[in-house]
Design a protein around this motif. Structure first.
Motif, PDB file in Angstrom:
ATOM      1  N   GLY A 283       0.798  -1.216   0.000  1.00 35.92           N
ATOM      2  CA  GLY A 283       0.000   0.000   0.000  1.00 35.92           C
ATOM      3  C   GLY A 283       0.832   1.267   0.000  1.00 35.92           C
ATOM      4  O   GLY A 283       0.281   2.366   0.115  1.00 35.92           O
ATOM      5  N   LEU A 284       2.161   1.108  -0.160  1.00 33.91           N
ATOM      6  CA  LEU A 284       3.022   2.280  -0.193  1.00 33.91           C
ATOM      7  C   LEU A 284       2.845   3.019  -1.522  1.00 33.91           C
ATOM      8  O   LEU A 284       2.552   2.398  -2.546  1.00 33.91           O
ATOM      9  CB  LEU A 284       4.487   1.871  -0.045  1.00 33.91           C
ATOM     10  N   PRO A 285       3.043   4.333  -1.523  1.00 37.62           N
ATOM     11  CA  PRO A 285       3.033   5.066  -2.798  1.00 37.62           C
ATOM     12  C   PRO A 285       4.127   4.545  -3.719  1.00 37.62           C
ATOM     13  O   PRO A 285       5.141   4.000  -3.263  1.00 37.62           O
ATOM     14  CB  PRO A 285       3.298   6.521  -2.379  1.00 37.62           C
ATOM     15  N   GLN A 286       3.912   4.710  -5.012  1.00 42.25           N
ATOM     16  CA  GLN A 286       4.849   4.197  -5.994  1.00 42.25           C
ATOM     17  C   GLN A 286       6.258   4.753  -5.784  1.00 42.25           C
ATOM     18  O   GLN A 286       7.243   4.017  -5.871  1.00 42.25           O
ATOM     19  CB  GLN A 286       4.353   4.551  -7.400  1.00 42.25           C
ATOM     20  N   VAL A 287       6.352   6.051  -5.509  1.00 44.54           N
ATOM     21  CA  VAL A 287       7.665   6.669  -5.329  1.00 44.54           C
ATOM     22  C   VAL A 287       8.375   6.104  -4.115  1.00 44.54           C
ATOM     23  O   VAL A 287       9.578   5.821  -4.146  1.00 44.54           O
ATOM     24  CB  VAL A 287       7.536   8.203  -5.215  1.00 44.54           C
ATOM     25  N   LEU A 288       7.636   5.896  -3.024  1.00 44.40           N
ATOM     26  CA  LEU A 288       8.241   5.340  -1.817  1.00 44.40           C
ATOM     27  C   LEU A 288       8.670   3.895  -2.037  1.00 44.40           C
ATOM     28  O   LEU A 288       9.723   3.454  -1.547  1.00 44.40           O
ATOM     29  CB  LEU A 288       7.264   5.436  -0.648  1.00 44.40           C
ATOM     30  N   SER A 289       7.875   3.140  -2.792  1.00 42.36           N
ATOM     31  CA  SER A 289       8.252   1.763  -3.124  1.00 42.36           C
ATOM     32  C   SER A 289       9.528   1.743  -3.958  1.00 42.36           C
ATOM     33  O   SER A 289      10.394   0.885  -3.769  1.00 42.36           O
ATOM     34  CB  SER A 289       7.114   1.077  -3.887  1.00 42.36           C
ATOM     35  N   LEU A 290       9.620   2.690  -4.877  1.00 43.82           N
ATOM     36  CA  LEU A 290      10.835   2.812  -5.685  1.00 43.82           C
ATOM     37  C   LEU A 290      12.036   3.094  -4.795  1.00 43.82           C
ATOM     38  O   LEU A 290      13.108   2.502  -4.967  1.00 43.82           O
ATOM     39  CB  LEU A 290      10.664   3.921  -6.719  1.00 43.82           C
ATOM     40  N   PHE A 291      11.860   3.989  -3.829  1.00 45.14           N
ATOM     41  CA  PHE A 291      12.942   4.339  -2.912  1.00 45.14           C
ATOM     42  C   PHE A 291      13.405   3.112  -2.137  1.00 45.14           C
ATOM     43  O   PHE A 291      14.614   2.867  -1.998  1.00 45.14           O
ATOM     44  CB  PHE A 291      12.469   5.429  -1.953  1.00 45.14           C
ATOM     45  N   VAL A 292      12.461   2.306  -1.655  1.00 53.99           N
ATOM     46  CA  VAL A 292      12.795   1.102  -0.895  1.00 53.99           C
ATOM     47  C   VAL A 292      13.592   0.123  -1.762  1.00 53.99           C
ATOM     48  O   VAL A 292      14.611  -0.425  -1.340  1.00 53.99           O
ATOM     49  CB  VAL A 292      11.526   0.426  -0.343  1.00 53.99           C
ATOM     50  N   PHE A 293      13.120  -0.086  -2.989  1.00 52.67           N
ATOM     51  CA  PHE A 293      13.815  -1.016  -3.882  1.00 52.67           C
ATOM     52  C   PHE A 293      15.232  -0.537  -4.183  1.00 52.67           C
ATOM     53  O   PHE A 293      16.180  -1.326  -4.154  1.00 52.67           O
ATOM     54  CB  PHE A 293      13.038  -1.181  -5.190  1.00 52.67           C
ATOM     55  N   VAL A 294      15.372   0.752  -4.491  1.00 53.60           N
ATOM     56  CA  VAL A 294      16.688   1.289  -4.826  1.00 53.60           C
ATOM     57  C   VAL A 294      17.640   1.136  -3.655  1.00 53.60           C
ATOM     58  O   VAL A 294      18.806   0.732  -3.828  1.00 53.60           O
ATOM     59  CB  VAL A 294      16.578   2.769  -5.249  1.00 53.60           C
ATOM     60  N   ILE A 295      17.177   1.446  -2.459  1.00 55.92           N
ATOM     61  CA  ILE A 295      18.032   1.327  -1.280  1.00 55.92           C
ATOM     62  C   ILE A 295      18.498  -0.107  -1.080  1.00 55.92           C
ATOM     63  O   ILE A 295      19.684  -0.368  -0.813  1.00 55.92           O
ATOM     64  CB  ILE A 295      17.293   1.828  -0.023  1.00 55.92           C
ATOM     65  N   LEU A 296      17.578  -1.068  -1.244  1.00 55.71           N
ATOM     66  CA  LEU A 296      17.931  -2.469  -1.034  1.00 55.71           C
ATOM     67  C   LEU A 296      18.857  -2.982  -2.143  1.00 55.71           C
ATOM     68  O   LEU A 296      19.879  -3.627  -1.868  1.00 55.71           O
ATOM     69  CB  LEU A 296      16.665  -3.328  -0.971  1.00 55.71           C
TER      70      LEU A 296
END
Length: 336
Positions: A283-296
């Motif tokens: 349920g995270l916003p798309q931009v926040l999900s992108l941020f999580v993926f990039v960090i990982l």
């Protein structure tokens, strides 16, 4: 390893002159002319590559209009979008435990990377239509066959054109430093192209409000930037290893490019699907999900790169102390 000497050279005594028989050195005027022509040809080839790249860069920038390219707000957005990549490149730079790299080589590598990036832009644009009809599998193939190998090759070319041949490139780890700087240059020009394509000059005004221009394109590009530094630092490290292992130079360079291109293509292939799935699942916003993926993702491979740099640092410090151990202070009679 087989001998690199001709049979005559390996069997002859030191008193025999083998010039033009089994050995060669510059002696005659014809020899001097040959040396001069070789120097001219090799330098001309490099100059030609740079000239063609410059023409490509001017063509790309000209397609956006000089008003957008030189707009101070666009410059601000490009600068902000490159900050994370700059920070990572700076970290790689300070991780070099050998002699510090001269500013002239760093700046030259940065500028050459901006120029050579135009080759990737042209080749990617030319090749993409051949993969598009195959949908997502074609896109993944495009990333692994075209985008990853080409972009990592042109970044490594920026190092190879100048810094690599300089005597001040005197350690394996220097390759990682110059590779990271080449990645930073690539980030700057790539972000400029993305921002120039996305924003409208009329909607720009110098200030924080500009960060929202083009659906926050500067922030999105800032997330992608560090990856380029990581990929090319890997490739650069192996270029440095190749410089000091000339007998296996080719395979070592290829190994570095394969690693960099594979990580690059894997990121491009996963970033869209994983971000979408993560957004739907959490349920995270798309931009926040992108941020999580990039960090990982970038964090994992950044850690692998960090370990490689630390291994070099530890080996350097161990061998330095073994060759030149620290001097113990002499004890005085009061300390005995």
């Amino acid at each position: 390893m087989p001998s690199r000497s001709d049979p005559v050279e390996s069997r002859a005594d030191d008193d025999r002159d083998l010039y033009d028989i089994a050995t060669w050195e510059e002696r005659t005027s014809l020899d001097g002319l040959s040396v001069a022509l070789h120097w001219l040809i090799t330098r001309s080839a490099k100059a030609f590559v740079v000239f063609v790249a410059l023409l490509g860069l001017l063509a790309i920038l000209g397609s956006f209009g000089l008003g957008l390219v030189f707009d101070p707000t666009v410059a601000m957005l490009v600068g902000l979008s490159a900050v994370p990549a700059l920070g990572l490149a700076a970290y790689v730079y300070v991780s070099d435990v050998t002699t510090g790299e001269p500013l002239s080589l760093l700046v030259a590598t940065f500028l050459l990377s901006i120029l050579t990036a135009t080759f990737a832009a042209v080749l990617n644009s030319y090749a993409q239509p051949y993969f598009s009809p195959f949908g997502f599998p074609g896109l993944v193939l495009f990333f692994f066959v075209i985008v990853g190998p080409i972009e990592e090759t042109v970044k490594l070319l920026a190092v190879r054109l100048y810094a690599y041949t300089d005597d001040r490139f005197d350690a394996v780890i220097d390759g990682a430093v110059y590779g990271a700087i080449a990645g930073l240059g690539f980030v700057v020009i790539e972000n400029l192209v993305y921002i120039a394509r996305t924003v409208e000059l009329a909607e720009l005004s110098l200030g924080l409000a500009a960060l929202g221009a083009g659906d926050g394109i500067a922030a999105l590009r800032a997330l992608a930037g560090p990856g380029h530094v990581i990929y090319s630092a890997f490739a650069g490290y192996y270029l440095g290893l190749a410089k000091f292992n000339p007998g296996n130079r080719g395979p070592i360079v290829v190994k570095g490019l394969v690693i960099a291109a594979a990580i690059h293509a894997l990121y491009n292939s996963l970033v869209g699907p994983v971000t979408t799935v993560l957004s739907l699942a959490t349920g995270l916003p798309q931009v926040l999900s992108l941020f999580v993926f990039v960090i990982l993702f970038q964090g994992a491979f950044g850690y692998v790169l960090l370990r490689k740099l630390r291994r070099y640092r530890d080996a350097y410090l161990d061998t330095r102390d073994a060759v030149d151990p620290p001097v113990e202070p002499e004890m005085t009679e009061f300390e005995d």
